[in-house]
Design an enzyme around this catalytic site. Structure first.
Site, PDB file in Angstrom:
ATOM      1  N   LYS A  16       0.807  -1.223   0.000  1.00 31.49           N
ATOM      2  CA  LYS A  16       0.000   0.000   0.000  1.00 31.49           C
ATOM      3  C   LYS A  16       0.849   1.285   0.000  1.00 31.49           C
ATOM      4  CE  LYS A  16      -4.171  -1.833   2.142  1.00 31.49           C
ATOM      5  NZ  LYS A  16      -5.260  -1.543   3.080  1.00 31.49           N
ATOM      6  N   ASP A  67     -10.417   2.771   2.159  1.00 30.57           N
ATOM      7  CA  ASP A  67     -10.622   2.022   3.416  1.00 30.57           C
ATOM      8  C   ASP A  67     -11.435   2.824   4.443  1.00 30.57           C
ATOM      9  OD1 ASP A  67      -9.369  -0.403   2.814  1.00 30.57           O
ATOM     10  OD2 ASP A  67      -7.391   0.326   3.402  1.00 30.57           O
TER      11      ASP A  67
HETATM   12  P1  NAP Z   1      -1.697  -1.958  12.438  1.00 27.84           P
HETATM   13  O1  NAP Z   1      -1.282  -0.756  11.664  1.00 27.84           O
HETATM   14  O2  NAP Z   1      -0.747  -3.082  12.597  1.00 27.84           O
HETATM   15  O3  NAP Z   1      -2.151  -1.460  13.925  1.00 27.84           O
HETATM   16  C1  NAP Z   1      -2.485  -2.387  14.921  1.00 27.84           C
HETATM   17  C2  NAP Z   1      -3.000  -1.677  16.175  1.00 27.84           C
HETATM   18  O4  NAP Z   1      -3.356  -2.692  17.112  1.00 27.84           O
HETATM   19  C3  NAP Z   1      -1.977  -0.773  16.861  1.00 27.84           C
HETATM   20  O5  NAP Z   1      -2.638   0.327  17.438  1.00 27.84           O
HETATM   21  C4  NAP Z   1      -1.411  -1.703  17.965  1.00 27.84           C
HETATM   22  O6  NAP Z   1      -0.918  -1.007  19.101  1.00 27.84           O
HETATM   23  C5  NAP Z   1      -2.669  -2.459  18.366  1.00 27.84           C
HETATM   24  N1  NAP Z   1      -2.344  -3.740  18.999  1.00 27.84           N
HETATM   25  C6  NAP Z   1      -1.873  -4.854  18.382  1.00 27.84           C
HETATM   26  N2  NAP Z   1      -1.698  -5.831  19.299  1.00 27.84           N
HETATM   27  C7  NAP Z   1      -2.069  -5.316  20.511  1.00 27.84           C
HETATM   28  C8  NAP Z   1      -2.114  -5.830  21.842  1.00 27.84           C
HETATM   29  N3  NAP Z   1      -1.739  -7.086  22.094  1.00 27.84           N
HETATM   30  N4  NAP Z   1      -2.572  -5.014  22.831  1.00 27.84           N
HETATM   31  C9  NAP Z   1      -2.964  -3.748  22.559  1.00 27.84           C
HETATM   32  N5  NAP Z   1      -2.923  -3.195  21.323  1.00 27.84           N
HETATM   33  C10 NAP Z   1      -2.493  -3.980  20.317  1.00 27.84           C
HETATM   34  O7  NAP Z   1      -3.029  -2.609  11.834  1.00 27.84           O
HETATM   35  P2  NAP Z   1      -4.157  -1.906  10.911  1.00 27.84           P
HETATM   36  O8  NAP Z   1      -3.766  -2.033   9.479  1.00 27.84           O
HETATM   37  O9  NAP Z   1      -4.485  -0.566  11.461  1.00 27.84           O
HETATM   38  O10 NAP Z   1      -5.373  -2.931  11.119  1.00 27.84           O
HETATM   39  C11 NAP Z   1      -5.997  -3.021  12.382  1.00 27.84           C
HETATM   40  C12 NAP Z   1      -7.168  -4.001  12.371  1.00 27.84           C
HETATM   41  O11 NAP Z   1      -8.159  -3.594  11.441  1.00 27.84           O
HETATM   42  C13 NAP Z   1      -6.805  -5.439  11.977  1.00 27.84           C
HETATM   43  O12 NAP Z   1      -7.501  -6.315  12.827  1.00 27.84           O
HETATM   44  C14 NAP Z   1      -7.281  -5.553  10.558  1.00 27.84           C
HETATM   45  O13 NAP Z   1      -7.646  -6.880  10.225  1.00 27.84           O
HETATM   46  C15 NAP Z   1      -8.516  -4.664  10.590  1.00 27.84           C
HETATM   47  N6  NAP Z   1      -8.856  -4.141   9.262  1.00 27.84           N
HETATM   48  C16 NAP Z   1     -10.074  -4.471   8.746  1.00 27.84           C
HETATM   49  C17 NAP Z   1     -10.449  -3.998   7.501  1.00 27.84           C
HETATM   50  C18 NAP Z   1     -11.794  -4.360   6.947  1.00 27.84           C
HETATM   51  O14 NAP Z   1     -11.985  -4.244   5.717  1.00 27.84           O
HETATM   52  N7  NAP Z   1     -12.755  -4.740   7.780  1.00 27.84           N
HETATM   53  C19 NAP Z   1      -9.569  -3.164   6.771  1.00 27.84           C
HETATM   54  C20 NAP Z   1      -8.328  -2.817   7.346  1.00 27.84           C
HETATM   55  C21 NAP Z   1      -7.988  -3.315   8.591  1.00 27.84           C
HETATM   56  P3  NAP Z   1       0.613  -0.491  19.192  1.00 27.84           P
HETATM   57  O15 NAP Z   1       0.668   0.790  18.427  1.00 27.84           O
HETATM   58  O16 NAP Z   1       0.847  -0.324  20.650  1.00 27.84           O
HETATM   59  O17 NAP Z   1       1.471  -1.573  18.591  1.00 27.84           O
END
Ligand code: NAP
Length: 287
Positions: free
Chosen positions: A73, A109
């Site tokens: 991306k 998104d």
């Molecule tokens: P990302 O950039 O990797 O961010 C992950 C977030 O989760 C960060 O804020 C991280 O905190 C937090 N996190 C991860 N493990 C944790 C834990 N054990 N305890 C507390 N906080 C934790 O991911 P993203 O791309 O934003 O995606 C996030 C979610 O959205 C995923 O589940 C993804 O599948 C979903 N999503 C869904 C769609 C859809 O179409 N429905 C589209 C995009 C994403 P830190 O900053 O402290 O590491």
């Protein structure tokens, strides 16, 4: 009505690494069939070292549209001719439109998420107090889209406070009354919120017992929203429902990010209900 492939068929697709789990092809081909569009959409497994070759190939073959997923991306951006303001603000592209050889990158998104929230949970977000738990890439897209919706306040809570602060700083001025908090303030923030959105990966398959917060912290009558759609109902949403909240799952975000891409490519309204039906069937059959 089937997709008839002939010498006028236009090619579309999604690129990523990995990609074989993607539900985009079944969703988009259903959409083409519903609207009688002579297009075909497939999935391409593209590794980092072949990204430039893919873009050259897409131009040469006249692909009309491409969706971009992890891990491309960001890396795709310098390979395109133009970056729409949506992708510029978010810093990532998930949709490419090819206009006669000119490739423009968009990001659907965040706007997909907000359209889903408005269609499925609360049609007018004016005055809403929103709490977002998580501060990753998905949160950035949601903040971009929320900026146009008139929310009264947005609070970002994150395990790593510095990431939440960075996002709050980046969107101050666009989103009124935006602030960052740490996990220690999460409980109080839940009590003061109309909409609580989980954008962390906590609760996603296979770690289905995890949740970003205790459901008893939520205000009965508020909206609990989760970006995760595997499983369709997370522990966070189950607890929220038991607490008397209105729950909103992540499938709609996936459908509507695709719906916007379809609309940019074809100029026609996306058949969202049919797209959802097809993705649900694919998820439930495990295909
Ligand atoms: P990302 O950039 O990797 O961010 C992950 C977030 O989760 C960060 O804020 C991280 O905190 C937090 N996190 C991860 N493990 C944790 C834990 N054990 N305890 C507390 N906080 C934790 O991911 P993203 O791309 O934003 O995606 C996030 C979610 O959205 C995923 O589940 C993804 O599948 C979903 N999503 C869904 C769609 C859809 O179409 N429905 C589209 C995009 C994403 P830190 O900053 O402290 O590491």
């Amino acid at each position: 009505m089937g997709n008839t492939v002939d010498s006028h068929t236009v090619l579309y697709g999604v690129i990523g690494d990995p990609i074989r789990h993607s539900k985009s092809p079944v969703m988009m081909n259903r959409a083409f069939r519903e609207r009688g569009i002579n297009g075909i959409y497939t999935a391409f497994h593209i590794t980092d070292d072949r990204l430039g070759d893919f873009v050259a190939g897409a131009r040469a073959m006249g692909m009309r549209g491409v969706n971009v997923t992890i891990p491309h991306k960001l890396a795709i951006m310098p390979l395109l001719d133009e970056i729409h303001e949506s992708a510029q603000a978010i810093g990532a592209v998930n949709t490419i439109v090819n206009d006669g050889g000119r490739l423009t990158g968009y990001n659907t998104d965040g706007i997909g998420y907000v359209r889903s929230l408005k269609e499925e949970a609360r049609s007018d977000l004016t005055g809403a107090r929103v709490l977002i738990v998580g501060a990753g890439g998905a949160t950035r897209g949601i903040l971009y889209a929320l900026a146009r919706e008139g929310a009264a306040s947005v609070t970002i809570a994150n395990r790593t406070l510095a990431r939440a602060e960075e996002l709050a700083d980046a969107f101050r001025g666009l989103v009124p009354d935006i602030r960052a908090i740490g996990q220690d303030e999460l409980r109080d923030a839940c009590a003061d919120s109309d909409i609580v959105i989980n954008t962390t990966s906590l609760g996603m398959y296979p770690n289905v017992d995890a949740s970003p917060l205790d459901g008893d912290w939520l205000r009965p009558g508020s909206i609990a929203s989760d970006l995760i759609y595997n499983p369709l109902t997370t522990r966070f949403l189950e607890e929220a429902k038991a607490r008397g909240c209105l729950v909103h799952g992540g499938l709609g975000m996936f459908i509507y990010q695709g719906a916007y891409a379809f609309e940019y490519w074809t100029g026609q309204p996306a058949p969202a209900a049919a797209m959802r039906e097809t993705v649900l069937a694919a998820l439930q059959s495990g295909s």
